[in-house]
Design a protein around this motif. Structure first.
Motif, PDB file in Angstrom:
ATOM      1  N   TYR A 163     -23.154  16.760  18.217  1.00 57.24           N
ATOM      2  CA  TYR A 163     -21.871  16.125  17.887  1.00 57.24           C
ATOM      3  C   TYR A 163     -22.105  14.869  17.057  1.00 57.24           C
ATOM      4  CZ  TYR A 163     -22.800  12.426  21.283  1.00 57.24           C
ATOM      5  OH  TYR A 163     -23.354  11.357  21.938  1.00 57.24           O
ATOM      6  N   ALA A 164     -21.035  14.389  16.438  1.00 62.28           N
ATOM      7  CA  ALA A 164     -21.070  13.132  15.678  1.00 62.28           C
ATOM      8  C   ALA A 164     -19.673  12.536  15.694  1.00 62.28           C
ATOM      9  CB  ALA A 164     -21.541  13.366  14.249  1.00 62.28           C
ATOM     10  N   GLU A 165     -19.583  11.249  15.358  1.00 62.98           N
ATOM     11  CA  GLU A 165     -18.279  10.583  15.307  1.00 62.98           C
ATOM     12  C   GLU A 165     -17.988  10.096  13.888  1.00 62.98           C
ATOM     13  OE1 GLU A 165     -17.878   7.540  18.227  1.00 62.98           O
ATOM     14  OE2 GLU A 165     -17.755   8.952  19.910  1.00 62.98           O
ATOM     15  N   ILE A 166     -16.714  10.181  13.514  1.00 67.92           N
ATOM     16  CA  ILE A 166     -16.265   9.724  12.191  1.00 67.92           C
ATOM     17  C   ILE A 166     -15.699   8.320  12.333  1.00 67.92           C
ATOM     18  CG2 ILE A 166     -14.662  10.153  10.296  1.00 67.92           C
ATOM     19  CD1 ILE A 166     -14.671  13.100  11.069  1.00 67.92           C
ATOM     20  N   ASP A 167     -16.149   7.427  11.479  1.00 69.62           N
ATOM     21  CA  ASP A 167     -15.633   6.053  11.446  1.00 69.62           C
ATOM     22  C   ASP A 167     -14.729   5.921  10.215  1.00 69.62           C
ATOM     23  OD1 ASP A 167     -15.121   3.381  11.549  1.00 69.62           O
ATOM     24  OD2 ASP A 167     -17.222   2.727  11.547  1.00 69.62           O
ATOM     25  N   ILE A 168     -13.432   5.622  10.431  1.00 74.56           N
ATOM     26  CA  ILE A 168     -12.497   5.561   9.293  1.00 74.56           C
ATOM     27  C   ILE A 168     -12.131   4.126   8.905  1.00 74.56           C
ATOM     28  CG2 ILE A 168     -11.518   7.812   9.883  1.00 74.56           C
ATOM     29  CD1 ILE A 168      -9.075   6.330  10.996  1.00 74.56           C
ATOM     30  N   LYS A 169     -12.812   3.131   9.477  1.00 74.71           N
ATOM     31  CA  LYS A 169     -12.417   1.748   9.201  1.00 74.71           C
ATOM     32  C   LYS A 169     -12.609   1.379   7.727  1.00 74.71           C
ATOM     33  CE  LYS A 169     -16.805  -0.416  10.609  1.00 74.71           C
ATOM     34  NZ  LYS A 169     -17.450  -1.351  11.574  1.00 74.71           N
ATOM     35  N   HIS A 170     -13.670   1.883   7.104  1.00 73.88           N
ATOM     36  CA  HIS A 170     -13.909   1.562   5.681  1.00 73.88           C
ATOM     37  C   HIS A 170     -12.861   2.235   4.796  1.00 73.88           C
ATOM     38  CE1 HIS A 170     -17.731  -0.340   6.653  1.00 73.88           C
ATOM     39  NE2 HIS A 170     -18.021   0.708   7.413  1.00 73.88           N
ATOM     40  N   LEU A 171     -12.430   3.417   5.189  1.00 74.22           N
ATOM     41  CA  LEU A 171     -11.369   4.102   4.445  1.00 74.22           C
ATOM     42  C   LEU A 171     -10.062   3.322   4.551  1.00 74.22           C
ATOM     43  CD1 LEU A 171     -10.868   6.920   2.944  1.00 74.22           C
ATOM     44  CD2 LEU A 171      -9.817   7.614   5.091  1.00 74.22           C
ATOM     45  N   LEU A 172      -9.757   2.821   5.734  1.00 74.68           N
ATOM     46  CA  LEU A 172      -8.519   2.061   5.943  1.00 74.68           C
ATOM     47  C   LEU A 172      -8.557   0.729   5.201  1.00 74.68           C
ATOM     48  CD1 LEU A 172      -7.883   2.756   9.749  1.00 74.68           C
ATOM     49  CD2 LEU A 172      -6.844   3.870   7.771  1.00 74.68           C
ATOM     50  N   GLU A 173      -9.736   0.120   5.136  1.00 72.32           N
ATOM     51  CA  GLU A 173      -9.856  -1.135   4.385  1.00 72.32           C
ATOM     52  C   GLU A 173      -9.594  -0.903   2.899  1.00 72.32           C
ATOM     53  OE1 GLU A 173     -13.739  -2.549   5.295  1.00 72.32           O
ATOM     54  OE2 GLU A 173     -13.219  -3.220   7.334  1.00 72.32           O
ATOM     55  N   ALA A 174     -10.044   0.225   2.382  1.00 73.81           N
ATOM     56  CA  ALA A 174      -9.811   0.544   0.965  1.00 73.81           C
ATOM     57  C   ALA A 174      -8.326   0.777   0.706  1.00 73.81           C
ATOM     58  CB  ALA A 174     -10.617   1.778   0.577  1.00 73.81           C
ATOM     59  N   LEU A 175      -7.610   1.283   1.699  1.00 72.83           N
ATOM     60  CA  LEU A 175      -6.173   1.533   1.534  1.00 72.83           C
ATOM     61  C   LEU A 175      -5.385   0.238   1.351  1.00 72.83           C
ATOM     62  CD1 LEU A 175      -5.636   4.268   4.264  1.00 72.83           C
ATOM     63  CD2 LEU A 175      -5.396   4.584   1.801  1.00 72.83           C
ATOM     64  N   LYS A 176      -5.923  -0.865   1.859  1.00 72.96           N
ATOM     65  CA  LYS A 176      -5.226  -2.151   1.763  1.00 72.96           C
ATOM     66  C   LYS A 176      -5.361  -2.795   0.375  1.00 72.96           C
ATOM     67  CE  LYS A 176      -6.083  -3.044   6.677  1.00 72.96           C
ATOM     68  NZ  LYS A 176      -6.776  -3.928   7.662  1.00 72.96           N
ATOM     69  N   MET A 177      -6.222  -2.253  -0.424  1.00 78.16           N
ATOM     70  CA  MET A 177      -6.408  -2.809  -1.764  1.00 78.16           C
ATOM     71  C   MET A 177      -5.163  -2.583  -2.610  1.00 78.16           C
ATOM     72  SD  MET A 177     -10.344  -1.580  -2.443  1.00 78.16           S
ATOM     73  CE  MET A 177     -10.353  -2.295  -4.076  1.00 78.16           C
ATOM     74  N   ASP A 178      -4.834  -3.563  -3.440  1.00 79.61           N
ATOM     75  CA  ASP A 178      -3.603  -3.509  -4.241  1.00 79.61           C
ATOM     76  C   ASP A 178      -3.804  -2.850  -5.606  1.00 79.61           C
ATOM     77  OD1 ASP A 178      -2.753  -6.803  -3.025  1.00 79.61           O
ATOM     78  OD2 ASP A 178      -2.162  -4.829  -2.256  1.00 79.61           O
ATOM     79  N   ASN A 179      -5.022  -2.517  -5.937  1.00 82.87           N
ATOM     80  CA  ASN A 179      -5.270  -2.004  -7.289  1.00 82.87           C
ATOM     81  C   ASN A 179      -5.380  -0.479  -7.335  1.00 82.87           C
ATOM     82  OD1 ASN A 179      -7.617  -1.935  -5.876  1.00 82.87           O
ATOM     83  ND2 ASN A 179      -8.932  -2.699  -7.524  1.00 82.87           N
ATOM     84  N   HIS A 180      -4.686   0.210  -6.413  1.00 86.62           N
ATOM     85  CA  HIS A 180      -4.659   1.674  -6.473  1.00 86.62           C
ATOM     86  C   HIS A 180      -3.871   2.089  -7.712  1.00 86.62           C
ATOM     87  CE1 HIS A 180      -5.375   2.315  -1.889  1.00 86.62           C
ATOM     88  NE2 HIS A 180      -6.289   1.572  -2.471  1.00 86.62           N
ATOM     89  N   ASN A 181      -4.359   3.039  -8.436  1.00 88.98           N
ATOM     90  CA  ASN A 181      -3.623   3.571  -9.589  1.00 88.98           C
ATOM     91  C   ASN A 181      -3.937   5.044  -9.750  1.00 88.98           C
ATOM     92  OD1 ASN A 181      -6.104   3.814 -11.217  1.00 88.98           O
ATOM     93  ND2 ASN A 181      -6.054   1.566 -11.239  1.00 88.98           N
ATOM     94  N   ASN A 182      -3.281   5.659 -10.672  1.00 90.11           N
ATOM     95  CA  ASN A 182      -3.453   7.088 -10.888  1.00 90.11           C
ATOM     96  C   ASN A 182      -4.442   7.392 -12.006  1.00 90.11           C
ATOM     97  OD1 ASN A 182      -1.612   7.819  -8.873  1.00 90.11           O
ATOM     98  ND2 ASN A 182       0.109   7.459 -10.267  1.00 90.11           N
ATOM     99  N   SER A 183      -5.367   6.479 -12.240  1.00 86.60           N
ATOM    100  CA  SER A 183      -6.354   6.673 -13.294  1.00 86.60           C
ATOM    101  C   SER A 183      -7.274   7.850 -12.963  1.00 86.60           C
ATOM    102  CB  SER A 183      -7.189   5.399 -13.459  1.00 86.60           C
ATOM    103  OG  SER A 183      -8.264   5.625 -14.324  1.00 86.60           O
TER     104      SER A 183
END
Length: 246
Positions: A163-183
């Motif tokens: 078994y293994a565990e998935i850590d999503i904290k880094h993914l959630l931190e990236a979601l808080k970034m304001d520079n998301h675009n459709n590039s």
């Protein structure tokens, strides 16, 4: 005077005839009585059976209705606290453990809280390629996400293959970034090295492309002699106003 013979008194003949007639009549009466009693008993049994069947049906419907009500209430609570969806793509297994004679029949189960999702079974393959998407709803990001590999057995309990565990904290931190675009340009916004605090077998990158935030991971399986699983996770935002509609 007629020929000699045995003379039977007329009175005895009449008595015999009456007895024969009476016996026949009595048998019919008793037979009719028995038939009537059987018919009455049958109707009573059928009525009782029908009554029990009706009561059982009513009881069953009542239980089903109660179950539906509590289920709807539970779903409403979950939807009200829903933050988003996490799509987990189970890509492949690498050098998985052998649990049968020479191979294994692996499948993957992903758990988060009360949610439990699984892939299909791949027969006789220790390097399977599932490429299967499993979608979790996320209401509490702190809940652990556990990935477990099993070997499917027909006549006995399935064997665990780590078994293994998935850590999503880094993914959630990236979601808080304001520079998301459709590039179309792919941008790496975080690099996560393997370490004791995670199950990574190699560096994992959080990537933004076309407005999507994804993270590829190679997870080293624990509590087993060998095996890794390649996965990708992607966050999916809820449509605007979906909570109000729920």
């Amino acid at each position: 005077m007629g020929p000699p013979g045995i003379r039977v008194p007329i009175a005895l003949i009449h008595r015999l005839r009456r007895g024969r007639s009476g016996g026949k009549s009595g048998g019919n009466d008793e037979s009719h009585k028995t038939s009537a009693e059987g018919s009455s008993h049958k109707k009573s049994s059928e009525g009782s059976s029908h009554k029990k069947s009706s009561e059982g049906s009513s009881h069953k419907k009542s239980e089903g209705s109660g179950h539906c009500r509590s289920g709807s209430a539970g779903n409403k609570v979950e939807m009200d606290s829903l933050l988003g969806l996490l799509k987990v793509r189970i890509k492949r297994g690498i050098n998985l453990a052998v649990r049968d004679a020479r191979s294994s029949d692996p499948y993957v189960i992903v758990k988060m809280g009360k949610q439990k999702l699984r892939t299909h079974v791949l027969k006789r393959d220790v390097n399977p390629e599932w490429n299967e998407d499993l979608t979790l709803y996320v209401s509490d990001p702190s809940l652990p996400i556990k990935v477990t590999v099993y070997d499917h057995d027909t006549f006995s309990k399935d064997d665990k293959m780590g078994y293994a565990e998935i850590d999503i904290k880094h993914l959630l931190e990236a979601l808080k970034m304001d520079n998301h675009n459709n590039s179309d340009e792919e941008r790496i916004v975080a690099r996560v090295p393997p370490g004791r605090s995670n199950c990574l077998a190699a560096e994992s990158c959080v990537v933004i492309k076309d407005g999507k935030v994804t993270q590829d991971m190679c997870l080293r399986l624990k509590n087993v002699e060998s095996g890794e699983v390649d996965i990708q996770i992607q966050w999916i935002n809820l449509p605007s106003g979906s909570k109000q509609q729920s």
